[in-house]
Scaffold this motif. Sequence first.
Motif, PDB file in Angstrom:
ATOM      1  N   THR A  74      -6.498  -2.795  -0.735  1.00 18.63           N
ATOM      2  CA  THR A  74      -5.354  -2.748  -1.464  1.00 18.63           C
ATOM      3  C   THR A  74      -4.962  -1.188  -1.737  1.00 18.63           C
ATOM      4  OG1 THR A  74      -6.520  -3.097  -3.268  1.00 18.63           O
ATOM      5  CG2 THR A  74      -5.575  -5.065  -2.419  1.00 18.63           C
ATOM      6  N   ASP A  75      -5.817  -0.320  -1.049  1.00 18.39           N
ATOM      7  CA  ASP A  75      -5.583   0.898  -1.132  1.00 18.39           C
ATOM      8  C   ASP A  75      -4.435   1.521  -0.141  1.00 18.39           C
ATOM      9  OD1 ASP A  75      -7.500   1.030  -2.766  1.00 18.39           O
ATOM     10  OD2 ASP A  75      -9.022   1.516  -1.179  1.00 18.39           O
ATOM     11  N   GLU A  76      -3.226   2.457  -0.982  1.00 18.14           N
ATOM     12  CA  GLU A  76      -2.301   2.987  -0.417  1.00 18.14           C
ATOM     13  C   GLU A  76      -2.573   3.761   1.011  1.00 18.14           C
ATOM     14  OE1 GLU A  76       0.099   5.101  -3.076  1.00 18.14           O
ATOM     15  OE2 GLU A  76       1.848   4.949  -1.637  1.00 18.14           O
ATOM     16  N   GLY A  77      -2.054   3.383   2.195  1.00 13.20           N
ATOM     17  CA  GLY A  77      -2.569   4.139   3.325  1.00 13.20           C
ATOM     18  C   GLY A  77      -3.672   3.694   4.131  1.00 13.20           C
ATOM     19  N   ASP A  78      -4.619   2.791   3.553  1.00  8.72           N
ATOM     20  CA  ASP A  78      -5.734   2.411   4.019  1.00  8.72           C
ATOM     21  C   ASP A  78      -5.622   1.174   5.039  1.00  8.72           C
ATOM     22  OD1 ASP A  78      -8.284   2.097   4.888  1.00  8.72           O
ATOM     23  OD2 ASP A  78      -9.154   1.746   2.753  1.00  8.72           O
ATOM     24  N   ASN A  79      -5.068   1.402   6.115  1.00 10.51           N
ATOM     25  CA  ASN A  79      -4.947   0.100   6.938  1.00 10.51           C
ATOM     26  C   ASN A  79      -6.039  -0.123   7.976  1.00 10.51           C
ATOM     27  OD1 ASN A  79      -2.279   0.047   6.028  1.00 10.51           O
ATOM     28  ND2 ASN A  79      -1.376   1.399   7.610  1.00 10.51           N
ATOM     29  N   ARG A  80      -6.410  -1.523   7.779  1.00  8.91           N
ATOM     30  CA  ARG A  80      -7.812  -1.829   8.777  1.00  8.91           C
ATOM     31  C   ARG A  80      -7.061  -2.623   9.771  1.00  8.91           C
ATOM     32  NH1 ARG A  80     -12.339  -0.847   5.346  1.00  8.91           N
ATOM     33  NH2 ARG A  80     -11.666   1.034   3.961  1.00  8.91           N
ATOM     34  N   LEU A  81      -7.894  -3.788  10.069  1.00  8.06           N
ATOM     35  CA  LEU A  81      -7.399  -4.435  11.267  1.00  8.06           C
ATOM     36  C   LEU A  81      -5.928  -5.269  10.585  1.00  8.06           C
ATOM     37  CD1 LEU A  81      -8.172  -5.964  13.704  1.00  8.06           C
ATOM     38  CD2 LEU A  81      -9.227  -7.940  12.546  1.00  8.06           C
ATOM     39  N   GLY A  82      -5.958  -5.289   9.334  1.00  3.32           N
ATOM     40  CA  GLY A  82      -4.417  -5.808   8.815  1.00  3.32           C
ATOM     41  C   GLY A  82      -4.008  -4.524   8.069  1.00  3.32           C
TER      42      GLY A  82
END
Length: 123
Positions: free
Chosen positions: A40-48
């Motif tokens: 839920t951190d801004e800018g922190d995209n993972r697999l989703g």
Amino acid sequence: MHRIAIPFAAICALSGAALAEEQQDGQLLFNNACRTCHTTDEGDNRLGPNLHAIVGRKAGSLEGFAYSSSLANADFEWTKDNLDRFLTDPQAMAPGNNMKPFAGLADEKDRAAIIAFLEDQGS
Ligand code: HEC
């Protein structure tokens, strides 16, 4: 005849506790069901894509995340109702999306708790 008076403050304290509990449940459920693929951190995209301020965000709208065409071309916002429908059955709500393997959450209370938690993660 005696009447039992329950102080108003006690009722408020109780419902406050229930709310805190729901949010705590929401965090736990999020950790179990979503955090493998989402933060839920801004800018922190993972697999989703990250879910910062997701309530009210346009679907498929984060710069720099490679969405499926299903979400990239979606024309709706993530209202609480839409989130609930999506988390119930992602493929029914947005056919062809890439959120796999996630089959959906059958428990209405679990979905509500996760959505309440997400609502708290920025706006
Ligand atoms: C296995 C990995 C995985 C899991 C588990 C998962 N997701 Fe996703 N999620 C994704 C992927 C990948 C996408 C992008 C899908 C696409 O582009 O079609 C996505 C997209 C989304 C979106 C749309 C975001 C946007 O910017 O439009 C929301 C909302 C979402 N997920 C919420 C959740 C929640 C809440 C949970 C837990 C209940 C969850 N997801 C569990 C992988 C996952």
